[in-house]
Design an enzyme around this catalytic site. Structure first.
Site: not given
Ligand code: 2IP
Ligand code: CA
Length: 384
Positions: A54, A79, A153, A155-156, A158, A305
């Site tokens: 990340d 992030e 972001d 890695i979204d 994570t 995101d």
């Molecule tokens: C997170 C990730 C989560 C999401 C959350 C994001 O970003 O995408 O999966 O929650 O909103 O902020 P959900 O899966 O419940 O939608 P990161 O992984 O970069 O912290």
């Molecule tokens: Ca994210």
């Protein structure tokens, strides 16, 4: 300015390569996780992890874009903070150094004694990416970089990246979780208006090569600038009569019950709803036409995101709006299009990552009639 779009795509490819490299080194991967603490903690997860991947990916993107477009320096945000705690408890500031050797030495101070891994990563950080993409090369744009800023972001999703489930079966094309929901998101927005302008969504784990079983990626890009709308993807299909909605797996019972009947569920059983991980992945499902809308009732997503996906026109009348604001507007009798999310306004009174939360939830939608149906269904949910 096609140059900036190409640079965003190029650096997203480099980032995706690093994301795959880190997963391939499985025993090492366990060493790479560090717990998020303090104001940078995502409120949702009690234990949220940032990985060296990340932090490193974000720094590579910052470094490469800032080098090619000096006007962007100081306006590229992400992030992650670039501080990483090593096994000895020392804080190492991760950055791209002048040479692969220097970067490898810096990475080794986190990865000690894994010298080969540090060198592999440093080589990936310093490699040149060649894009053989004629359509992208032909995109002619004139958008001054000095008017733009960038959200990364690295890695979204994570948690799915760390969990690493490889063969989660999709339902109606939508993966309910697993590695394929981990994305690299890079979005540029207008510094003055906060509107999304250029975005890249990179899927590092799109599919596995059937012969080698190694992961292969793909990317999408979109432009929304003035009257210019360009996208590497074809427009989504026409609206389904009953919308297909995709929600977070953490979405609560009252919202599920209110939305279920709208998309074909029986007696509020939510059967027509789809659930997936990753805010970016759910927005991508809307852009690809796998879902008609992504509805989120909480402020658990952030500017980084949403910015990149928001640059991809999901449909001629599509968009991404703040849910609470849209519900208030409808309650007040305002029938106009609700305001879109913007990316340059920190939330007042918030600290750390929370300053950039999309408070009050959001709706990403491809067709305005589905937005209206969602808002009408949610109007009666207490607490929204
Ligand atoms: C997170 C990730 C989560 C999401 C959350 C994001 O970003 O995408 O999966 O929650 O909103 O902020 P959900 O899966 O419940 O939608 P990161 O992984 O970069 O912290
Ligand atoms: Ca994210």
């Amino acid at each position: 300015m096609a140059g900036l779009l190409q640079a965003l795509v190029g650096v997203s490819e480099k980032a995706a390569h690093i994301a795959r490299l880190c997963r391939h080194e499985e025993p090492l991967f366990q060493l790479l996780v560090a717990e998020k603490t303090g104001p940078d903690r995502n409120r949702r997860f009690l234990q949220d992890f940032k990985t060296l991947a990340d932090v490193l990916i974000q720094e590579v993107i910052k470094h490469d874009l800032g080098k090619e477009f000096p006007e962007l320096q100081g306006h590229i945000h992400g992030e992650e903070s670039n501080e990483f705690r090593n096994a000895q408890g020392e804080t190492v500031t991760v950055r791209v150094c002048a040479t692969p050797g220097d970067t490898a030495a810096l990475l080794l101070s986190v990865l000690e004694p894994e010298r080969a891994a540090a060198e592999l990563l440093a080589a990936a950080v310093h490699r040149d990416v060649a894009l053989g993409d004629a359509e992208l090369a032909g995109a002619a744009l004139s958008i001054p970089p000095q008017d733009l800023a960038v959200w990364i972001d690295p890695i979204d999703s994570t948690n799915e990246y760390i969990g690493g489930r490889e063969d989660v079966a999709p339902r109606g094309g939508i993966a309910p979780g697993g590695l394929s929901s981990a994305l690299v998101l890079i979005g540029a927005y207008d510094r003055h208006t906060g509107c999304p302008v250029l975005g890249v969504i990179n899927e590092p784990f799109f599919r596995r090569d059937p012969l080698t079983r190694r992961w292969q990626g793909r990317y999408h890009w979109g432009v929304a600038y003035g009257d210019t709308r360009l996208c590497s993807l074809s427009p989504p299909p026409p609206p389904r009569p009953a919308p297909r909605l995709v929600l977070s797996r953490a979405e609560g019972g009252p919202v599920r019950a209110a939305l279920g009947p709208l998309c074909g569920g029986r007696d509020g059983d939510g059967d027509g709803l789809r659930f997936a991980a990753g805010a970016g992945y759910k927005m991508l499902c809307v852009i690809l036409g796998l879902a008609d809308a992504y509805v989120l009732s909480e402020g658990s997503t952030f500017a980084w995101d949403a910015c990149a996906p928001h640059c991809h026109p999901a449909g001629p009348g599509g968009g991404v709006v703040a849910l609470a604001g849209a519900l208030r507007a409808r309650q007040a009798g305002d029938t106009g299009p609700p305001p879109e999310l913007v990316y340059n306004r920190p939330a007042e009174g918030a600290a750390g990552a929370e300053r950039w939360a999309n408070w009050g939830g959001l709706v990403a939608y491809a067709h305005p009639q589905h937005l209206e149906a969602v808002l009408a269904a949610l109007a009666t949910v207490p607490g929204l």
